[in-house]
Scaffold this active site. Structure first.
Site, mmCIF file in Angstrom:
data_model
loop_
_atom_site.group_PDB
_atom_site.id
_atom_site.type_symbol
_atom_site.label_atom_id
_atom_site.label_comp_id
_atom_site.label_asym_id
_atom_site.label_seq_id
_atom_site.Cartn_x
_atom_site.Cartn_y
_atom_site.Cartn_z
ATOM 1 N N SER A 9 19.372 5.968 30.128
ATOM 2 C CA SER A 9 18.894 6.505 31.402
ATOM 3 C C SER A 9 17.389 6.731 31.346
ATOM 4 O O SER A 9 16.903 7.500 30.513
ATOM 5 C CB SER A 9 19.601 7.830 31.701
ATOM 6 O OG SER A 9 18.882 8.518 32.712
ATOM 7 N N HIS A 34 20.162 2.512 33.104
ATOM 8 C CA HIS A 34 20.708 3.454 34.071
ATOM 9 C C HIS A 34 19.546 4.118 34.818
ATOM 10 O O HIS A 34 18.662 4.718 34.218
ATOM 11 C CB HIS A 34 21.540 4.498 33.324
ATOM 12 C CG HIS A 34 22.271 5.458 34.205
ATOM 13 N ND1 HIS A 34 23.477 5.156 34.815
ATOM 14 C CD2 HIS A 34 21.972 6.737 34.582
ATOM 15 C CE1 HIS A 34 23.886 6.195 35.519
ATOM 16 N NE2 HIS A 34 22.996 7.163 35.403
ATOM 17 N N ASP A 36 18.584 6.830 37.617
ATOM 18 C CA ASP A 36 19.047 7.983 38.386
ATOM 19 C C ASP A 36 18.191 8.168 39.628
ATOM 20 O O ASP A 36 16.973 8.157 39.560
ATOM 21 C CB ASP A 36 18.961 9.250 37.524
ATOM 22 C CG ASP A 36 20.039 9.257 36.448
ATOM 23 O OD1 ASP A 36 21.211 9.078 36.808
ATOM 24 O OD2 ASP A 36 19.700 9.430 35.267
ATOM 25 N N MET A 38 17.572 10.787 42.773
ATOM 26 C CA MET A 38 17.848 12.166 43.193
ATOM 27 C C MET A 38 17.006 12.510 44.414
ATOM 28 O O MET A 38 15.834 12.140 44.495
ATOM 29 C CB MET A 38 17.493 13.120 42.063
ATOM 30 C CG MET A 38 18.130 12.749 40.731
ATOM 31 S SD MET A 38 17.819 14.036 39.527
ATOM 32 C CE MET A 38 18.421 13.254 38.037
ATOM 33 N N HIS A 67 22.408 4.948 39.925
ATOM 34 C CA HIS A 67 23.269 6.125 40.164
ATOM 35 C C HIS A 67 22.652 6.979 41.267
ATOM 36 O O HIS A 67 21.660 7.665 41.051
ATOM 37 C CB HIS A 67 23.358 6.894 38.825
ATOM 38 C CG HIS A 67 24.158 8.150 38.883
ATOM 39 N ND1 HIS A 67 24.102 9.104 37.886
ATOM 40 C CD2 HIS A 67 25.057 8.627 39.793
ATOM 41 C CE1 HIS A 67 24.914 10.104 38.184
ATOM 42 N NE2 HIS A 67 25.492 9.857 39.341
ATOM 43 N N MET A 69 22.403 10.009 43.288
ATOM 44 C CA MET A 69 22.764 11.426 43.434
ATOM 45 C C MET A 69 22.056 11.931 44.680
ATOM 46 O O MET A 69 21.121 12.727 44.615
ATOM 47 C CB MET A 69 22.330 12.200 42.181
ATOM 48 C CG MET A 69 23.210 11.914 40.977
ATOM 49 S SD MET A 69 22.497 12.516 39.446
ATOM 50 C CE MET A 69 21.397 11.158 39.094
ATOM 51 N N MET A 138 30.914 12.330 35.383
ATOM 52 C CA MET A 138 29.760 13.127 34.951
ATOM 53 C C MET A 138 30.220 14.088 33.854
ATOM 54 O O MET A 138 31.182 14.827 34.035
ATOM 55 C CB MET A 138 29.185 13.937 36.115
ATOM 56 C CG MET A 138 28.460 13.132 37.175
ATOM 57 S SD MET A 138 27.114 12.080 36.567
ATOM 58 C CE MET A 138 26.050 13.265 35.748
ATOM 59 N N ASP A 176 28.371 10.014 31.765
ATOM 60 C CA ASP A 176 26.943 10.253 31.960
ATOM 61 C C ASP A 176 26.611 11.716 31.712
ATOM 62 O O ASP A 176 27.070 12.594 32.449
ATOM 63 C CB ASP A 176 26.581 9.849 33.405
ATOM 64 C CG ASP A 176 25.093 9.970 33.711
ATOM 65 O OD1 ASP A 176 24.308 10.268 32.797
ATOM 66 O OD2 ASP A 176 24.730 9.748 34.889
HETATM 67 C C1 DX5 Z 1 21.979 13.566 35.028
HETATM 68 C C2 DX5 Z 1 21.781 12.070 35.020
HETATM 69 C C3 DX5 Z 1 21.894 11.429 33.690
HETATM 70 C C4 DX5 Z 1 20.905 11.914 32.671
HETATM 71 C C5 DX5 Z 1 21.499 11.735 31.317
HETATM 72 O O1 DX5 Z 1 22.038 13.992 36.336
HETATM 73 O O2 DX5 Z 1 22.734 11.442 35.880
HETATM 74 O O3 DX5 Z 1 21.854 10.021 33.803
HETATM 75 O O4 DX5 Z 1 19.678 11.275 32.733
HETATM 76 O O5 DX5 Z 1 20.580 12.189 30.373
HETATM 77 P P1 DX5 Z 1 21.025 12.737 28.957
HETATM 78 O O6 DX5 Z 1 21.661 11.605 28.219
HETATM 79 O O7 DX5 Z 1 19.722 13.170 28.344
HETATM 80 O O8 DX5 Z 1 21.982 13.859 29.174
HETATM 81 ZN ZN ZN Z 2 23.033 9.206 35.884
#
Ligand code: DX5
Ligand code: ZN
Length: 219
Positions: A9, A34, A36, A38, A67, A69, A138, A176
């Site tokens: 990620s 990956h 993210d 947000m 992903h 969110m 998650m 994740d």
């Molecule tokens: C959290 C994200 C993850 C995050 C994982 O909301 O969806 O993808 O970046 O990071 P680590 O592996 O550091 O927990």
């Molecule tokens: Zn994620």
């Protein structure tokens, strides 16, 4: 047992050198990257836009695992596909009609994923799981990297594996949050096929070693 795919990620990457960081994990043997997304509403944080995806896409052959969110995924899916996403994952918690959402994502020619937060039972996907190409469990509260893996999610992973197997379809089971070489063995035994790993890959001294260690411990 199949080899587990690793999806680093970029939330944990050195953002000032994002292109080099993605190259680094590609050279280190990751299968997915990956990304993210947000919106400051669904989660209390902000991250990556379609422009970032587009910029990274020009130099990478990795599977782009996006992903979302965000509260209104439908508004942005096309933009992320045009930018180069291969898989678009949305959250169950903001999706009224799961089947329609899967069709909507598929209409852009990419794979569709569905994600559940730690407090959302995987049973909420019952009857619709076969419409998706990927189920994302998650294993931390979404919003931030670097949190600790919630062990209580292992049971949910096993349940998801059962539900997926019942469909008879090839559906990826991804986790994740908080995944490290030291804790991947149990979720691997519960049946995951993809592990997202931010901090444990990007913050490792040797990303390649971290990825190999994760795969080895997952067997
Ligand atoms: C959290 C994200 C993850 C995050 C994982 O909301 O969806 O993808 O970046 O990071 P680590 O592996 O550091 O927990
Ligand atoms: Zn994620």
């Amino acid at each position: 047992m199949k080899t587990i795919k690793i999806a680093p990620s970029i939330l944990a990457a050195n953002i000032a050198k994002l292109g080099e960081e993605v190259k680094k994990i590609e050279d280190a043997g990751a299968e997915f990257v990956h990304i993210d997304v947000m919106d400051g509403h669904f989660v209390p944080n902000l991250a990556f836009s379609p422009d970032t995806v587009k910029a990274l896409r020009t130099d990478s052959k990795l599977v782009f695992d996006v992903h979302l969110m965000i509260e209104e995924p439908k508004k942005y899916i096309q933009k992320f596909v045009e930018a180069g996403a291969d898989i678009i994952t949305v959250h169950q918690e903001v999706t009224e009609n799961l089947s329609e959402m899967a069709d909507f994502i598929h209409s852009f020619g990419v794979k569709a994923g569905i994600s559940v937060k730690p407090g959302t039972p995987v049973e909420t996907l019952e009857g619709n799981i076969d419409k998706f190409d990927l189920v994302l469990i998650m294993t931390v509260e979404p919003g931030f990297g670097g949190q600790s893996y919630i062990d209580a999610m292992n049971e949910k992973i096993s349940k998801a594996r059962e539900m997926i197997d019942k469909t008879g379809k090839e559906i990826e089971l991804e986790i994740d949050g908080g995944v490290t070489p030291l804790n991947i063995a149990v979720p691997a035994a519960c049946g995951i096929s993809v592990a997202v790993a931010g901090s444990s890959v990007f913050k490792a001294e040797d990303a390649k070693k971290a990825i190999i260690e994760m795969r080895t411990n997952a067997k």
